[in-house]
Enzyme design. Structure first.
Site, PDB file in Angstrom:
ATOM      1  N   THR A  16      -9.540  -0.176  -1.949  1.00 27.42           N
ATOM      2  CA  THR A  16      -9.789   0.176  -0.553  1.00 27.42           C
ATOM      3  C   THR A  16      -9.933   1.684  -0.362  1.00 27.42           C
ATOM      4  OG1 THR A  16      -8.529  -1.760   0.172  1.00 27.42           O
ATOM      5  CG2 THR A  16      -8.942  -0.047   1.811  1.00 27.42           C
ATOM      6  N   ASP A 111      -2.619   1.199 -11.578  1.00 23.88           N
ATOM      7  CA  ASP A 111      -1.788   1.601 -10.449  1.00 23.88           C
ATOM      8  C   ASP A 111      -0.364   1.090 -10.602  1.00 23.88           C
ATOM      9  OD1 ASP A 111      -2.706  -1.036 -10.176  1.00 23.88           O
ATOM     10  OD2 ASP A 111      -2.818  -0.948  -7.999  1.00 23.88           O
ATOM     11  N   THR A 186      -3.238 -15.858  21.636  1.00 26.51           N
ATOM     12  CA  THR A 186      -3.712 -15.864  20.244  1.00 26.51           C
ATOM     13  C   THR A 186      -3.203 -14.664  19.453  1.00 26.51           C
ATOM     14  OG1 THR A 186      -5.710 -17.043  20.921  1.00 26.51           O
ATOM     15  CG2 THR A 186      -5.749 -15.974  18.770  1.00 26.51           C
TER      16      THR A 186
END
Length: 257
Positions: A16, A111, A186
């Site tokens: 990301t 990582d 919701t």
């Protein structure tokens, strides 16, 4: 003799985001840059970004932790044209720093290796490192410096995005740290589901790891959702968002210099 004001560059390439840090002669971080990893798939972006990052008196050896081979190859090629030599964590003899008690070295993300190195080098004790990244990872580090494996679960943000993309009527959610009750609409229902769901997942995995190994661990949190979930973890925990870079720096000092 090295120059008095020499600097070093290290980086952590994630699915990301990518973090690049400039270090001073004492290997302390003096500047960091967070980059959307998607931008690094294009050579023109790499050139533009690193023209701003690269500083004078930079040591020509650069170390990366990478879980995205395609980006690392592009960076390595681009930096080589500038006279800089790049290394990746798993290209080095990591077993000189930490013992890897796993079945396949190739299947352990860089990582996770540097998180283990950074945590043990910092705290010198048994550690359980929880990294809230693209995936939520749990890595076990034992005395006297042994990476003993771990657990990989879906990442919080990735799960939210995936649900939003897969269900036409469900809105994108910005996760909040409180859910007093099940939802009355919701968004409240989604927030309760993700918050309570991941709270249960995290605490259950910690409990399973602890009971299986019968060892007390220092629990270390790192990554984007570490602050949000700290208050929901039953075990005492410590946030350290520099633990990955500390591991990379440790490797640089011992295997590159």
């Amino acid at each position: 003799m090295p120059k008095k004001n020499i600097k070093y560059l290290v980086g952590d390439i994630g699915n990301t985001s990518t973090k690049i840090s400039i270090l001073n002669k004492n290997f302390n971080i003096i500047n960091s840059f967070n980059i959307d990893s998607k931008k690094l798939y294009k050579n023109k972006n790499i050139k533009s970004i690193f023209n701003k990052i690269l500083v004078k008196n930079l040591n020509n050896k650069i170390l990366f932790s990478s879980v995205v081979p395609q980006i690392y190859k592009k960076l390595k090629y681009s930096l080589r044209k500038k006279g800089l030599k790049s290394y990746e964590i798993k290209e080095l003899k990591i077993n000189k720093i930490i013992k890897l008690n796993v079945k396949s070295f190739k299947q352990v993300g860089s990582d996770r290796i540097v998180n283990a190195i950074g945590s043990y080098n910092t705290y010198k004790t048994n550690c359980l490192v929880i990294d809230f990244g693209t995936a939520t990872t749990f890595d076990v580090v034992k005395k006297p410096g042994i990476y003993d494996g771990g657990v990989i679960a879906p990442g919080v943000k990735l799960s939210i995005i995936s649900l939003n993309h897969s269900a036409a009527l469900l809105p994108m959610l910005k996760l909040k740290s409180k859910a007093k009750s099940y939802g009355k609409n919701t968004k409240e229902a989604l927030n309760a589901g993700f918050l309570w769901g991941y709270k249960g997942l995290i605490n259950n995995i910690i409990k399973k790891i602890t009971s299986t190994s019968k060892i007390k661990y220092k629990v270390i949190l790192t990554g984007g959702y570490s602050k949000l979930f700290k208050k929901h973890i039953n075990k005492k925990s410590t946030i350290n968002n520099n633990i990955t870079m500390k591991g990379i720096i440790k490797v640089y000092k011992h295997l590159i210099i």
